[in-house]
Design an enzyme around this catalytic site. Structure first.
Site, PDB file in Angstrom:
ATOM      1  N   MET A 104       0.795  -1.219   0.000  1.00 10.80           N
ATOM      2  CA  MET A 104       0.000   0.000   0.000  1.00 10.80           C
ATOM      3  C   MET A 104       0.833   1.276   0.000  1.00 10.80           C
ATOM      4  O   MET A 104       0.272   2.369  -0.083  1.00 10.80           O
ATOM      5  CB  MET A 104      -0.950   0.005   1.201  1.00 10.80           C
ATOM      6  CG  MET A 104      -0.322  -0.228   2.561  1.00 10.80           C
ATOM      7  SD  MET A 104       0.490   1.206   3.317  1.00 10.80           S
ATOM      8  CE  MET A 104      -0.896   2.279   3.588  1.00 10.80           C
ATOM      9  N   TYR A 105       2.141   1.186   0.077  1.00  9.30           N
ATOM     10  CA  TYR A 105       2.971   2.389   0.047  1.00  9.30           C
ATOM     11  C   TYR A 105       2.943   2.992  -1.356  1.00  9.30           C
ATOM     12  O   TYR A 105       3.381   2.368  -2.327  1.00  9.30           O
ATOM     13  CB  TYR A 105       4.414   2.080   0.439  1.00  9.30           C
ATOM     14  CG  TYR A 105       4.612   1.632   1.867  1.00  9.30           C
ATOM     15  CD1 TYR A 105       3.641   1.829   2.841  1.00  9.30           C
ATOM     16  CD2 TYR A 105       5.794   1.008   2.250  1.00  9.30           C
ATOM     17  CE1 TYR A 105       3.837   1.423   4.155  1.00  9.30           C
ATOM     18  CE2 TYR A 105       6.004   0.593   3.561  1.00  9.30           C
ATOM     19  CZ  TYR A 105       5.018   0.798   4.506  1.00  9.30           C
ATOM     20  OH  TYR A 105       5.212   0.374   5.797  1.00  9.30           O
ATOM     21  N   SER A 106       2.426   4.206  -1.450  1.00  2.61           N
ATOM     22  CA  SER A 106       2.269   4.894  -2.740  1.00  2.61           C
ATOM     23  C   SER A 106       1.534   4.016  -3.746  1.00  2.61           C
ATOM     24  O   SER A 106       1.865   4.000  -4.933  1.00  2.61           O
ATOM     25  CB  SER A 106       3.623   5.326  -3.307  1.00  2.61           C
ATOM     26  OG  SER A 106       4.185   6.373  -2.582  1.00  2.61           O
TER      27      SER A 106
END
Length: 340
Positions: free
Chosen positions: A61-63
Site C-alpha cells: 500500500m505504500y504509494s
C-alpha cells in the site's frame, strides 16, 4: 555493519533495515509531499547498500505500489538478489471492492502475486501481515501464509502491530497444525511510545521472535528539536494521530535526547536509535530522505549508551493508550494498485 539471524531462522539481516515507505510517487498515495520519486530515491539505496544494509522493507500500500516498483528497480543497480533481504506487507485494501485487502486466502494469494510483479522478483524473503484481520479466521490466514511459503513465493513470514494475545494465538494455531510460524514482529516502538514493553516485547523475546520496529524515531520527532517542523510533520496525518498523548512528557523525552546528543557530540537521531540497540532490538526500520540520515543510523550501532543515559532517556515517559494497532483498515479513498 553488524548482521544477525532474524528470529529462530538462519536468515541473516543487517542490524538496520531501510524502510521504503518514503520512496514512491506523490501522485499515487496518501503519504503527502514528503515521498521521494525515483531520481531522488536512488542515492539512498546506493548509500544503504554501501553501508552494508542488506534488509529492505516495503508494503503493497505504500504509494499504491510505487514503493515496491522502486525497490524492484533500484536495488538491482547496486547489489545482487541473493545478497539482499526484501520484505513486504499485505492487509490494507488496494481497491474499494470485496476481497481487495484483508487476510483471506483469496486476498493473500492475490497480494503476494501483485507484490512480486511490482518488485519484479520470484520471491520475497519476508512476507508480513500488516495488521490483524478481525473478519477472517486466523486458521485461514495462517494456512494461506504457509502455502505461500511452500509455493516458494516467500521465504519466511512476519507480522506487524497487533495485540499480544492475537500474535500468540496465530503462532499457536500454526504450531498446532504444523504450519509456518512468524519469525519477526514489526511493531511500534520508540522513546515516545513504549507500550509494547508491557506484553508484546516480552512475548517475542520468550518465543525467539525478532523485533524490527517501525517509526523508531517517532516520525522524526526524536531527530529534531521540539519546535522544529518538516514537510512530513506538517502533512503526515497518521503521524499526527500517533503522538497526541502526554505532550509535556514527550517534550521532556525529546529534550533529554537533545542533551545527551550534545554531550556525546552526535546527532539526536543517533541517540534515539542507540536506545533501540541498548534495548536489544534486532533491526529498527529507519527512514532516509535527507543526507546524513543513514550515517546517523549507522553511528547509533556503536554509540553504546550507558545504563545511566538510558535511564535519563526513559525517565520522563508516561503511559499511553495503545495506538497504531487497530485492525480496522482506514479508508484512504479509492485505491488502484493493479493499475500500476
Amino acid at each position: 555493519m553488524e548482521y544477525t539471524n532474524l528470529g529462530p531462522s538462519g536468515l541473516k539481516v543487517s542490524r538496520l533495515c531501510l524502510g521504503c515507505m518514503s520512496y514512491g510517487d506523490t501522485t499515487r498515495g496518501w503519504h503527502g509531499d514528503w515521498v521521494l520519486g525515483e531520481e531522488e530515491s536512488r542515492p539512498f539505496f546506493r548509500e544503504a547498500v554501501e553501508a552494508g544494509i542488506n534488509f529492505f522493507d516495503t508494503a503493497n500500500m505504500y504509494s499504491k505500489g510505487a514503493s515496491e516498483e522502486l525497490v524492484g528497480k533500484l536495488l538491482p543497480e547496486f547489489t545482487h538478489r541473493d545478497e539482499i533481504v526484501v520484505a513486504t506487507k499485505a492487509f490494507l485494501p488496494w481497491r474499494n471492492t470485496p476481497n481487495a485487502g484483508g487476510l483471506s486466502r483469496k486476498s493473500l494469494f492475490q497480494a503476494i502475486d501483485d507484490s512480486l510483479r511490482r518488485l519484479d522478483m520470484d520471491y520475497v524473503d519476508l512476507f508480513q501481515i500488516h495488521r490483524w484481520d478481525e473478519t477472517t479466521p486466523i486458521e485461514e490466514t495462517m494456512e494461506a501464509l504457509h502455502d505461500i511459503v511452500k509455493a516458494g513465493k516467500a521465504g519466511y513470514i512476519g507480522a506487524s502491530s497487533m495485540q499480544a494475545w492475537q500474535f500468540a494465538k496465530a503462532q499457536e494455531v500454526a504450531r498446532r497444525r504444523g504450519w509456518t510460524t512468524f519469525i519477526s514482529m514489526q511493531n511500534h516502538v520508540n522513546l515516545l511510545y513504549r507500550e509494547e514493553e508491557r506484553e508484546m516485547i516480552p512475548l517475542c523475546r520468550d518465543q525467539g521472535v525478532s523485533l524490527i520496529p517501525w517509526s523508531p524515531l517517532a516520525r522524526g520527532r526524536l531527530a529534531r528539536g521540539w519546535d522544529e517542523a518538516t514537510v512530513r510533520s506538517e502533512t503526515d496525518g497518521f503521524g499526527k494521530m500517533l503522538y497526541t498523548q502526554n505532550i509535556e512528557a514527550d517534550r521532556a523525552v525529546i529534550e533529554a535526547v537533545g542533551t545527551i546528543a550534545e554531550e556525546r557530540g552526535v546527532s539526536r537521531a543517533t541517540v534515539a536509535l542507540g536506545w533501540h540497540f541498548a534495548k536489544g532490538i534486532t533491526a529498527p526500520i529507519i527512514g532516509a530522505t535527507k543526507p546524513g540520515h543513514i550515517g546517523a543510523a549507522v553511528d547509533a550501532m556503536t554509540l553504546d549508551l550507558t545504563a545511566k543515559e538510558v535511564e535519563r532517556l526513559e525517565k520522563p515517559y508516561l503511559p499511553k493508550m495503545p495506538v497504531g494497532v487497530a485492525s480496522t483498515a482506514p479508508s484512504f479513498g479509492p485505491l488502484t494498485l493493479r493499475e500500476s
